[in-house]
Scaffold this active site. Structure first.
Site, mmCIF file in Angstrom:
data_model
loop_
_atom_site.group_PDB
_atom_site.id
_atom_site.type_symbol
_atom_site.label_atom_id
_atom_site.label_comp_id
_atom_site.label_asym_id
_atom_site.label_seq_id
_atom_site.Cartn_x
_atom_site.Cartn_y
_atom_site.Cartn_z
ATOM 1 C CE LYS A 90 29.275 40.148 41.302
ATOM 2 N NZ LYS A 90 28.896 38.925 41.945
ATOM 3 C CE1 TYR B 109 9.572 35.074 58.202
ATOM 4 C CE2 TYR B 109 8.128 33.210 58.612
ATOM 5 C CZ TYR B 109 8.437 34.353 57.897
ATOM 6 O OH TYR B 109 7.607 34.777 56.876
ATOM 7 N NE ARG C 88 13.135 43.014 52.274
ATOM 8 C CZ ARG C 88 12.652 42.643 53.461
ATOM 9 N NH1 ARG C 88 12.254 41.385 53.655
ATOM 10 N NH2 ARG C 88 12.544 43.493 54.446
ATOM 11 C CG ASN D 68 3.399 40.489 55.368
ATOM 12 O OD1 ASN D 68 3.466 39.268 55.328
ATOM 13 N ND2 ASN D 68 4.316 41.240 55.952
ATOM 14 C CG HIS E 255 10.241 35.447 53.441
ATOM 15 N ND1 HIS E 255 10.769 36.089 54.531
ATOM 16 C CD2 HIS E 255 11.298 34.892 52.778
ATOM 17 C CE1 HIS E 255 12.095 35.919 54.537
ATOM 18 N NE2 HIS E 255 12.433 35.201 53.488
ATOM 19 C CD GLU F 86 15.572 33.801 53.829
ATOM 20 O OE1 GLU F 86 15.146 34.129 52.701
ATOM 21 O OE2 GLU F 86 15.521 34.561 54.814
#
Ligand code: UDP
Ligand code: MG
Length: 159
Positions: A11, A60, A96, A123, A126, A137
């Site tokens: 999965k 955003y 992340r 940074n 995203h 997104e």
């Protein structure tokens, strides 16, 4: 029958990763794509675009009202960005973790931001923060859909 079997049933989820203009300008696109490839994620969509402020405001939307929102949109619209969709085990959470903390000064070495960035507004990347937001997104950046194919190395990545 005995000749029918299930071959690699794992999965997986999809996540959207977006290089901000600093990532593109600093020539970090290849390095960061390599990190996701090396981790075992499968690339299922990829695009270089100069996005409009309207498009970025949708991307955003959750941050509308934050003091940095106008400068973030202006910055993101200042040059090309690269959008990509990666598929893998727990890809949102792991993606992340690979990015590091929002503020690069708090990002561990070994993370993308911890290795390449210092300023919160520069940074590099995203990454979607939930499976639900990833779906939104991906629809926003890739309305044409992702690419379907079999990644032949899967048998060496999954057990
Ligand atoms: N950002 C900024 N100033 C801040 C906080 C965030 O410029 O004080 C920028 C930064 O590029 C960040 C993006 O806005 O990556 C989105 O913020 P979010 O809180 O969603 O952080 P992320 O999910 O990217 O870690
Ligand atoms: Mg975010």
């Amino acid at each position: 029958s005995v000749s029918e079997r299930t071959y690699i049933m794992v999965k997986t989820v999809l996540t959207l990763v977006l290089f901000q203009p600093d990532g593109v300008q600093r020539g970090l696109v290849g390095n960061i794509i390599s990190r996701f490839e090396q981790r075992g994620f499968k690339l299922v969509a990829l695009k270089l675009v100069h996005a409009t402020p309207e498009h970025l405001e949708k991307h955003y939307a959750d941050l509308k009202g934050k003091p940095f929102f106008p400068s973030l949109i202006k910055y993101m619209a200042s040059g090309p960005v690269v959008g990509m969709v990666w598929e893998g085990l727990d890809a949102v959470k792991t993606g992340r973790a690979m990015l590091g903390a929002t503020n690069p000064l708090a990002s561990a070495p070994g993370t993308i931001r911890g290795d390449f960035a210092l300023a919160v507004g520069r940074n590099i990347c995203h990454g979607s923060d939930s499976v639900e937001n990833a779906e939104k997104e991906i629809q926003l950046w890739f309305p044409e859909g992702i690419v379907q194919y079999t990644a032949d190395q899967a048998k060496w990545i999954f057990e």
